[in-house]
Design a protein around this motif. Structure first.
Motif, short mmCIF file in Angstrom:
data_model
loop_
_atom_site.label_atom_id
_atom_site.label_comp_id
_atom_site.label_asym_id
_atom_site.label_seq_id
_atom_site.Cartn_x
_atom_site.Cartn_y
_atom_site.Cartn_z
N ALA A 70 0.74 12.05 -16.57
CA ALA A 70 -0.58 11.41 -16.21
C ALA A 70 -0.97 11.59 -14.75
N THR A 71 -2.16 11.62 -14.32
CA THR A 71 -2.57 11.49 -12.80
C THR A 71 -2.89 10.01 -12.48
N VAL A 72 -2.30 9.69 -11.44
CA VAL A 72 -2.38 8.50 -10.93
C VAL A 72 -2.93 8.36 -9.46
N THR A 73 -3.93 7.58 -9.19
CA THR A 73 -4.75 7.55 -7.84
C THR A 73 -5.16 6.27 -7.65
N ASP A 74 -5.21 6.09 -6.25
CA ASP A 74 -5.99 4.54 -6.06
C ASP A 74 -7.24 4.86 -6.18
N SER A 75 -8.27 4.22 -6.72
CA SER A 75 -9.61 4.11 -6.83
C SER A 75 -10.52 4.83 -6.11
N GLY A 76 -9.94 5.03 -4.79
CA GLY A 76 -10.70 5.77 -3.89
C GLY A 76 -10.66 6.98 -3.90
N GLY A 77 -9.42 7.54 -4.59
CA GLY A 77 -9.26 8.87 -4.52
C GLY A 77 -8.39 9.56 -3.30
N ARG A 78 -7.88 8.56 -2.68
CA ARG A 78 -7.07 9.02 -1.40
C ARG A 78 -5.77 9.51 -1.46
N VAL A 79 -5.10 8.88 -2.34
CA VAL A 79 -3.62 9.06 -2.84
C VAL A 79 -3.62 9.36 -4.19
N GLN A 80 -2.82 10.62 -4.66
CA GLN A 80 -2.93 11.02 -5.86
C GLN A 80 -1.22 11.64 -6.12
N ALA A 81 -0.94 11.16 -7.28
CA ALA A 81 0.37 11.50 -7.91
C ALA A 81 0.30 11.89 -9.17
N TRP A 82 1.43 12.73 -9.82
CA TRP A 82 1.35 13.52 -11.07
C TRP A 82 2.84 12.56 -11.69
N LEU A 83 2.48 11.63 -12.75
CA LEU A 83 3.34 11.01 -13.40
C LEU A 83 4.00 11.75 -14.59
N ALA A 84 5.15 12.65 -14.62
CA ALA A 84 5.62 13.51 -15.41
C ALA A 84 6.64 12.63 -16.44
N PRO A 85 6.95 13.17 -17.51
CA PRO A 85 7.75 12.22 -18.36
C PRO A 85 9.08 11.93 -17.63
N GLY A 86 9.29 10.56 -17.92
CA GLY A 86 10.80 10.21 -17.16
C GLY A 86 10.67 9.72 -15.92
N ALA A 87 9.31 9.92 -15.39
CA ALA A 87 9.19 9.25 -14.03
C ALA A 87 8.45 7.81 -13.87
N ARG A 88 8.44 7.25 -12.88
CA ARG A 88 7.97 5.87 -12.37
C ARG A 88 7.57 5.75 -11.04
N LEU A 89 6.05 5.05 -10.99
CA LEU A 89 5.73 5.03 -9.64
C LEU A 89 5.48 3.32 -9.54
N PRO A 90 5.63 2.95 -8.21
CA PRO A 90 5.00 1.64 -7.65
C PRO A 90 3.66 1.33 -7.70
N LEU A 91 3.15 0.28 -8.17
CA LEU A 91 1.74 -0.08 -8.36
C LEU A 91 1.40 -0.84 -6.86
N VAL A 92 0.98 -0.35 -5.95
CA VAL A 92 0.70 -0.81 -4.71
C VAL A 92 -0.62 -0.94 -4.21
N PHE A 93 -1.64 -0.50 -4.84
CA PHE A 93 -3.01 -0.70 -4.64
C PHE A 93 -3.77 -1.77 -5.15
N ALA A 94 -4.91 -2.24 -4.83
CA ALA A 94 -5.73 -3.36 -5.34
C ALA A 94 -6.29 -2.76 -6.60
N SER A 95 -6.47 -1.33 -6.49
CA SER A 95 -7.00 -0.88 -7.90
C SER A 95 -6.52 0.81 -8.04
N THR A 96 -5.94 0.76 -9.27
CA THR A 96 -5.16 2.17 -9.51
C THR A 96 -5.85 2.64 -10.70
#
Length: 252
Positions: A70-96
């Motif tokens: 999955a592609t994960v980004t803040d809703s402004g498109g300023r920060v982007q990460a690729w969430l591969a199988p087995g990975a996890r990310l913190p949800l730190v923005f008002a809208s993701t």
């Protein structure tokens, strides 16, 4: 499914296809073919693909699938990460925004935090008139090629699911030959691959399909194209019908 109620300030809200679901800190929210958010009866989609849970004071988004990313980004498109199988990310923005594809279908859901860890800052506007990814500029024809693939998603209202066109369908939408379209697709994917965008390359059997869906995911997350750009599609098609080759010079 958990309907939205008056939740605690540290709860999250997941939005998909016009529906909203609250996620309480003491629960594990599941997304997939089955679960709290059963998105679609799509056999390409994992039964359980993503989970959201509160761990030691922080919300985490985890990919518990074995094939899809999955592609994960803040809703402004300023920060982007690729969430591969087995990975996890913190949800730190008002809208993701979370964008992913299963087979030919692309999905987008939005996660809203009542009390985000970080807040968006305004991104300076480009002053050269070009859409860029890092240091890589997009020519007009590269941009309309991406638009032809992303059009169903951009025309959709809000979050949800969209069937992506084949290369042949996208080429026909633009009035291009399939050879020209594939050459442009190769060029853009090569550029993105060189600057480190993941998923632009793949095995021989899966490359043709995977690069299209991955390109659309990245283009949406990075705001390479938006709904405001859609008139360029009709303009491109009409210009070729009228015999205008004005954009052929950027066919690198």
């Amino acid at each position: 499914m958990h309907p939205v109620t008056a939740a605690a300030a540290d709860a999250l809200t997941v939005e998909f296809a016009g529906e909203e679901f609250s996620v309480a800190p003491e629960t594990v929210f599941t997304v997939g073919r089955e679960g709290d958010l059963a998105i679609d009866d799509n056999l390409f989609l994992h039964r359980t693909f993503l989970t959201i849970q509160h761990v030691e004071g922080m919300w985490l988004l985890s990919n518990v699938g074995s094939r899809l990313s999955a592609t994960v980004t803040d809703s402004g498109g300023r920060v982007q990460a690729w969430l591969a199988p087995g990975a996890r990310l913190p949800l730190v923005f008002a809208s993701t925004s979370v964008i992913f594809s299963a087979g030919p279908t692309t999905y987008e859901l939005t996660i809203h935090a009542a009390e985000p860890t970080f807040h968006d800052t305004q991104r300076p506007a480009d002053d050269d008139g070009l859409s860029t990814i890092g240091e890589v500029p997009l020519t007009h024809s590269q941009r309309v090629m991406i638009l032809a693939l992303a059009e169903p998603v951009l025309r959709r209202e809000g979050t949800g699911m969209s069937e992506l066109p084949t290369s042949a369908q996208a080429a026909e939408r633009l009035g291009w030959t399939l050879t020209r379209f594939n050459r442009k697709l190769d060029n853009v994917c090569d550029k993105l691959d060189r600057i480190g965008v993941p998923g632009m390359r793949g095995g021989v059997r899966s490359y043709a399909t995977n690069r299209r869906v991955r390109l659309v995911e990245h283009a949406l997350a990075a705001r390479l194209v938006t709904r405001d750009d859609l008139p360029l599609l009709d303009a491109e098609h009409d210009s070729l019908l009228n015999g205008d080759d004005g954009h052929r010079e950027d066919d690198a």
